[in-house]
Write a protein that holds these residues in place. Sequence first.
Motif, PDB file in Angstrom:
ATOM      1  N   TYR A  27      14.904  45.062 -29.641  1.00 17.76           N
ATOM      2  CA  TYR A  27      15.923  45.008 -28.393  1.00 17.76           C
ATOM      3  C   TYR A  27      15.539  43.932 -27.268  1.00 17.76           C
ATOM      4  CZ  TYR A  27      13.121  47.711 -24.811  1.00 17.76           C
ATOM      5  OH  TYR A  27      12.449  48.414 -23.403  1.00 17.76           O
ATOM      6  N   PHE A  28      13.917  43.729 -26.841  1.00 17.18           N
ATOM      7  CA  PHE A  28      13.328  43.366 -26.244  1.00 17.18           C
ATOM      8  C   PHE A  28      13.402  41.786 -26.686  1.00 17.18           C
ATOM      9  CE2 PHE A  28       9.515  40.996 -24.628  1.00 17.18           C
ATOM     10  CZ  PHE A  28       9.585  41.602 -23.622  1.00 17.18           C
ATOM     11  N   PRO A  29      13.161  40.642 -27.317  1.00 22.57           N
ATOM     12  CA  PRO A  29      13.234  39.379 -27.479  1.00 22.57           C
ATOM     13  C   PRO A  29      14.464  39.235 -27.759  1.00 22.57           C
ATOM     14  CG  PRO A  29      12.097  40.732 -29.516  1.00 22.57           C
ATOM     15  CD  PRO A  29      13.140  41.861 -28.674  1.00 22.57           C
ATOM     16  N   PHE A  30      15.662  39.919 -27.407  1.00 17.99           N
ATOM     17  CA  PHE A  30      17.009  39.679 -26.845  1.00 17.99           C
ATOM     18  C   PHE A  30      17.342  39.732 -25.531  1.00 17.99           C
ATOM     19  CE2 PHE A  30      16.546  41.419 -31.345  1.00 17.99           C
ATOM     20  CZ  PHE A  30      16.319  40.069 -32.109  1.00 17.99           C
ATOM     21  N   ILE A  31      16.255  40.462 -25.277  1.00 13.29           N
ATOM     22  CA  ILE A  31      17.075  40.944 -23.048  1.00 13.29           C
ATOM     23  C   ILE A  31      17.452  39.686 -22.632  1.00 13.29           C
ATOM     24  CG2 ILE A  31      15.920  41.302 -21.471  1.00 13.29           C
ATOM     25  CD1 ILE A  31      17.330  44.066 -22.949  1.00 13.29           C
ATOM     26  N   THR A  32      16.600  38.908 -22.711  1.00 15.42           N
ATOM     27  CA  THR A  32      17.052  37.234 -21.767  1.00 15.42           C
ATOM     28  C   THR A  32      17.979  36.796 -22.344  1.00 15.42           C
ATOM     29  OG1 THR A  32      14.281  37.335 -21.283  1.00 15.42           O
ATOM     30  CG2 THR A  32      16.064  34.939 -20.930  1.00 15.42           C
ATOM     31  N   VAL A  33      18.460  36.763 -23.225  1.00 11.61           N
ATOM     32  CA  VAL A  33      19.572  36.652 -23.845  1.00 11.61           C
ATOM     33  C   VAL A  33      20.624  36.806 -23.276  1.00 11.61           C
ATOM     34  CG1 VAL A  33      20.378  35.156 -26.007  1.00 11.61           C
ATOM     35  CG2 VAL A  33      18.110  35.100 -25.767  1.00 11.61           C
ATOM     36  N   TYR A  34      20.745  37.878 -24.156  1.00 12.85           N
ATOM     37  CA  TYR A  34      21.793  39.602 -23.077  1.00 12.85           C
ATOM     38  C   TYR A  34      22.175  39.555 -21.634  1.00 12.85           C
ATOM     39  CZ  TYR A  34      23.810  43.511 -21.940  1.00 12.85           C
ATOM     40  OH  TYR A  34      24.854  44.733 -21.037  1.00 12.85           O
ATOM     41  N   GLY A  36      21.527  36.346 -19.383  1.00 14.11           N
ATOM     42  CA  GLY A  36      21.937  35.287 -19.807  1.00 14.11           C
ATOM     43  C   GLY A  36      22.913  34.640 -20.178  1.00 14.11           C
ATOM     44  N   ALA A  37      23.862  35.590 -20.817  1.00 17.35           N
ATOM     45  CA  ALA A  37      25.115  35.420 -21.543  1.00 17.35           C
ATOM     46  C   ALA A  37      25.580  35.918 -20.720  1.00 17.35           C
ATOM     47  CB  ALA A  37      24.886  35.834 -22.918  1.00 17.35           C
ATOM     48  N   ALA A  38      25.320  37.036 -20.010  1.00 23.59           N
ATOM     49  CA  ALA A  38      26.010  37.525 -18.638  1.00 23.59           C
ATOM     50  C   ALA A  38      26.019  37.144 -17.551  1.00 23.59           C
ATOM     51  CB  ALA A  38      25.616  39.276 -18.824  1.00 23.59           C
ATOM     52  N   LEU A  39      25.200  36.707 -17.010  1.00 25.96           N
ATOM     53  CA  LEU A  39      24.685  36.453 -15.672  1.00 25.96           C
ATOM     54  C   LEU A  39      24.449  34.809 -15.598  1.00 25.96           C
ATOM     55  CD1 LEU A  39      22.741  39.848 -14.746  1.00 25.96           C
ATOM     56  CD2 LEU A  39      24.891  38.830 -15.027  1.00 25.96           C
ATOM     57  N   GLY A  40      24.081  34.066 -16.508  1.00 26.25           N
ATOM     58  CA  GLY A  40      24.019  33.169 -16.534  1.00 26.25           C
ATOM     59  C   GLY A  40      22.359  32.242 -16.957  1.00 26.25           C
ATOM     60  N   SER A  93      28.029  50.363 -18.408  1.00 25.66           N
ATOM     61  CA  SER A  93      28.908  49.439 -18.133  1.00 25.66           C
ATOM     62  C   SER A  93      29.011  48.604 -17.100  1.00 25.66           C
ATOM     63  CB  SER A  93      30.823  50.515 -18.051  1.00 25.66           C
ATOM     64  OG  SER A  93      30.770  50.803 -16.664  1.00 25.66           O
ATOM     65  N   SER A  94      27.649  48.328 -16.295  1.00 27.45           N
ATOM     66  CA  SER A  94      28.119  47.220 -15.643  1.00 27.45           C
ATOM     67  C   SER A  94      26.593  46.998 -15.764  1.00 27.45           C
ATOM     68  CB  SER A  94      27.898  47.627 -14.414  1.00 27.45           C
ATOM     69  OG  SER A  94      26.891  46.873 -12.901  1.00 27.45           O
ATOM     70  N   HIS A  95      26.271  45.268 -15.933  1.00 31.15           N
ATOM     71  CA  HIS A  95      24.930  44.098 -16.375  1.00 31.15           C
ATOM     72  C   HIS A  95      23.721  45.217 -15.120  1.00 31.15           C
ATOM     73  CE1 HIS A  95      27.149  42.494 -19.550  1.00 31.15           C
ATOM     74  NE2 HIS A  95      28.472  42.243 -18.587  1.00 31.15           N
ATOM     75  N   TRP A  96      24.625  45.312 -14.032  1.00 32.46           N
ATOM     76  CA  TRP A  96      23.794  45.418 -13.056  1.00 32.46           C
ATOM     77  C   TRP A  96      22.969  46.584 -13.318  1.00 32.46           C
ATOM     78  CZ3 TRP A  96      21.315  40.962 -10.525  1.00 32.46           C
ATOM     79  CH2 TRP A  96      22.340  40.096 -10.686  1.00 32.46           C
TER      80      TRP A  96
END
Length: 417
Positions: A27-34, A36-40, A93-96
């Motif tokens: 999961y860790f290598p994709f956290i920034t992408v995740y 980024g897609a959700a919050l910019g 259910s929240s990105h935050w």
Amino acid sequence: MQIRLWNPNLKVRLLGEALFNLLFWMYFPFITVYFGAALGSHMAGLLMAVPPLFGMIGSLLGGALADRLGRRPVMLLGASLQTVMFALFAVSSSHWTDYIAFIGIGVGGAVYRPASSAMVADLVPAQNRRQIFATFMTANNIGAVLGPAIGAVFFFHYRQELLWTCAAVLLLYLIAIYFIVHETLPQSAKKHPGSSLPLTRVFKDQLKGYGIIFRDKVFLIYILAGIFALIPIMQLDLYLAVYVINEVPAQPLFAWNGGSLVLSGTEIFGWLLGLNGLLFVLFVLPVTKWFRHWKERNVFILSSLLSGLGTFALGLSTNLWYLFFITVIFTFGEIVRSPVTQSFISRYAPEHARGQYMGADSLQATIGRFLAPVTVFLSGWVPPMGIFSIILAVAFLSIALYIQLFRIYVEQPEAAD
């Protein structure tokens, strides 16, 4: 020292940490992408600078408590926090809320690690520590090889299932620590003044203890040198990801029968990441053995030289096979330093304050991880070779600091006792 001869504490932790690290790299290598897609992407860049600060606090607290409460309770605390945060991430259910859970996972790991490293130092004679630490790194880096390839599917398509699996594995590991792992806190630490103080005075006294540590000139230079040494090494999943994906053109890996396997920039980066992890798995133990008679000073300097020059050389060509070759060079810079770093600090730290020193030692990675993304920030204005030149200059600065460190350290040999 063969694994079958290890203390049961070490065997349990080797298996548990290896399995968790496999899931971590899913999961860790994709956290920034995740995020980024959700919050910019700009917001994600700012958010990713925050977890290392919480990790720094967690490391200092975990190291201090490991010397006061013992290694085992602090490891249980860190693993428990991670288990709860993975469960929170899974039901969120929240990105935050996801972001808070992600920070909590990092804090739990930061609390756990100093106690874990101190336990190795408690159990293993100094002459065997490089090999033991290298074995743990080998097991952990198997996850770095397999995790991203598996996680590319599971994180984006089966994220809840992956997070619940992480929580379940950590819960099982937590149970194993509780029932199998025994305490290793040295008697000198138990008898040290302050070990029986009321909890209300713990934080004040621990801050005072860290103040004493950071007035240790040798240790302070060691931390600064390590921060600058790690900045080039950490570029693999920071600026190198940006550079390879954006600047390296698609090209064939190999050709056969008039056809070819063409890799895009993103796929080339994935291959470089996999090669980095594979080299770690295959060579960290042999390299540790090859360099076991080298002085620590020379190993640190060689590491900074290889990682700095290797990273700089990546900017000289975009040829796929050239990039593979240079990846081998800077990866060996990372491999040679890792076991030596932990063995150095475990030997240098006084027995009664080993946990605190281990916690303070983790500031190298924490502050390095906080500063390393500046290359990505500057890349909007500075061309690639300018960024690579900055990385090389940082590596040379670490070499200068290591030279200064061992000039002072040789004059104070009693610090190693």
